[in-house]
Design a protein around this motif. Structure first.
Motif, mmCIF file in Angstrom:
data_model
loop_
_atom_site.group_PDB
_atom_site.id
_atom_site.type_symbol
_atom_site.label_atom_id
_atom_site.label_comp_id
_atom_site.label_asym_id
_atom_site.label_seq_id
_atom_site.Cartn_x
_atom_site.Cartn_y
_atom_site.Cartn_z
ATOM 1 N N SER A 195 0.831 -1.215 0.000
ATOM 2 C CA SER A 195 0.000 0.000 0.000
ATOM 3 C C SER A 195 0.859 1.255 0.000
ATOM 4 C CB SER A 195 -0.925 0.019 1.211
ATOM 5 O OG SER A 195 -1.847 -1.026 1.147
ATOM 6 N N ALA A 196 1.931 1.243 0.801
ATOM 7 C CA ALA A 196 2.813 2.406 0.878
ATOM 8 C C ALA A 196 3.511 2.654 -0.455
ATOM 9 C CB ALA A 196 3.840 2.211 1.992
ATOM 10 N N TYR A 197 3.944 1.600 -1.112
ATOM 11 C CA TYR A 197 4.602 1.767 -2.408
ATOM 12 C C TYR A 197 3.624 2.277 -3.459
ATOM 13 C CZ TYR A 197 9.426 0.364 -1.717
ATOM 14 O OH TYR A 197 10.757 0.350 -1.364
ATOM 15 N N LEU A 198 2.385 1.833 -3.386
ATOM 16 C CA LEU A 198 1.382 2.364 -4.315
ATOM 17 C C LEU A 198 1.161 3.852 -4.073
ATOM 18 C CD1 LEU A 198 -1.240 -0.534 -4.390
ATOM 19 C CD2 LEU A 198 0.216 0.235 -6.272
ATOM 20 N N ARG A 199 1.082 4.238 -2.804
ATOM 21 C CA ARG A 199 0.932 5.668 -2.482
ATOM 22 C C ARG A 199 2.152 6.454 -2.940
ATOM 23 N NH1 ARG A 199 -1.745 6.580 3.514
ATOM 24 N NH2 ARG A 199 -3.708 5.542 3.058
ATOM 25 N N ALA A 200 3.322 5.899 -2.692
ATOM 26 C CA ALA A 200 4.552 6.585 -3.093
ATOM 27 C C ALA A 200 4.595 6.767 -4.615
ATOM 28 C CB ALA A 200 5.776 5.803 -2.612
ATOM 29 N N PHE A 201 4.174 5.743 -5.339
ATOM 30 C CA PHE A 201 4.165 5.847 -6.802
ATOM 31 C C PHE A 201 3.170 6.913 -7.252
ATOM 32 C CE2 PHE A 201 2.744 4.548 -11.075
ATOM 33 C CZ PHE A 201 3.972 4.599 -11.729
ATOM 34 N N ARG A 202 2.015 6.915 -6.630
ATOM 35 C CA ARG A 202 0.974 7.875 -6.988
ATOM 36 C C ARG A 202 1.431 9.311 -6.734
ATOM 37 N NH1 ARG A 202 -4.202 7.155 -3.671
ATOM 38 N NH2 ARG A 202 -3.051 5.242 -3.501
ATOM 39 N N PHE A 203 2.194 9.520 -5.658
ATOM 40 C CA PHE A 203 2.595 10.865 -5.280
ATOM 41 C C PHE A 203 4.066 11.166 -5.604
ATOM 42 C CE2 PHE A 203 -0.955 9.849 -2.376
ATOM 43 C CZ PHE A 203 -1.838 10.807 -2.848
ATOM 44 N N ALA A 204 4.703 10.321 -6.392
ATOM 45 C CA ALA A 204 6.120 10.514 -6.709
ATOM 46 C C ALA A 204 6.371 11.822 -7.445
ATOM 47 C CB ALA A 204 6.644 9.341 -7.526
#
Length: 179
Positions: A45-54
Motif C-alpha cells: 500500500s505504501a509503495y502504491l501511495r509513493a508511486f501515486r505521489f512521486a
C-alpha cells in the motif's frame, strides 16, 4: 518526477528511486504491524501511495520520504479500522540472514539472544519502539527520524534515550526471570 515522461519512464525512475529502500520499508512495517502478512500489505500500500505521489517528491532524502509514507499508511490504516492486529513479534530466525557455515551452537545462541531482544523490544511503547528501530536497525540519523516521525529532533533524542533505557530494563528483567 516529470509529468511529461511516459509511463515506462516514470515506472523505471520510480523503481530506481525507491527499490533500494525496500528492506528498510519492510523492516519498519514488520515492527509497526508485528505481523509479516500485515507488513507485506502495508509495504504494498505504501509503495502504491509513493508511486501515486512521486511527482510531488521535490528531492531530499528518498529513504526518509518513503519511510514517512510507510508510517502514514500504517497509522491511516489503524485510524480507518482496516488493520488486523496480529501480535506476532519479529522473529530473527525467520527474517534474519542465516550463515549455513557457522557453528550450530553459535547459531542457536544467536537465535536465543535475538528472540530475547525481540521480546523486550516488542514490550516498548510504540513511539519508543519506532525511533529505536529507525535508529538502530535502519541506521537513520536523528534528522531523518525527526522527518519520518514528524517530531522535533529533541523529542527523537529523548525518545531514543528512554527507549534504550526501557529496553535495557526489560532485558535485565528477562534475565532475572530466566527468559
Amino acid at each position: 518526477m516529470d509529468k511529461y515522461l511516459g509511463d515506462d519512464d516514470k515506472t523505471a525512475r520510480f523503481e530506481a528511486m525507491v527499490m533500494p529502500h525496500l528492506d528498510a520499508a519492510y523492516n519498519l512495517a514488520r515492527w509497526l504491524t508485528r505481523n509479516q502478512h500485515d507488513a507485506d500489505d502495508l509495504v504494498q500500500s505504501a509503495y502504491l501511495r509513493a508511486f501515486r505521489f512521486a511527482d510531488g517528491f521535490r528531492g531530499g532524502d528518498v529513504r526518509a520520504w518513503l519511510l514517512t509514507i510507510v508510517r502514514h499508511t500504517y497509522y491511516s490504516t489503524l485510524r480507518d479500522g482496516q488493520a488486523q492486529r496480529g501480535d506476532v513479534s519479529f522473529d530473527e530466525a525467520l527474517h534474519g540472514d542465516d550463515d549455513d557455515s557457522a557453528d550450530p551452537a553459535a547459531i542457536a545462541a544467536s537465535r536465543d539472544t535475538g528472540r530475547t531482544v525481540n521480546a523486550a523490544l516488542a514490550q516498548l511503547p510504540q513511539a519508543f519502539r519506532e525511533v529505536l528501530v529507525l535508529k538502530e536497525m535502519d541506521d537513520l540519523s536523528y534528522k531523518q527520524i525527526a522527518e519520518v516521525t514528524e517530531t522535533p529532533i529533541g523529542t527523537v533524542m529523548s525518545r531514543l534515550a528512554r527507549a534504550r533505557k526501557l529496553l535495557l530494563a526489560y532485558l535485565k528483567h528477562g534475565e532475572q526471570d530466566g527468559i
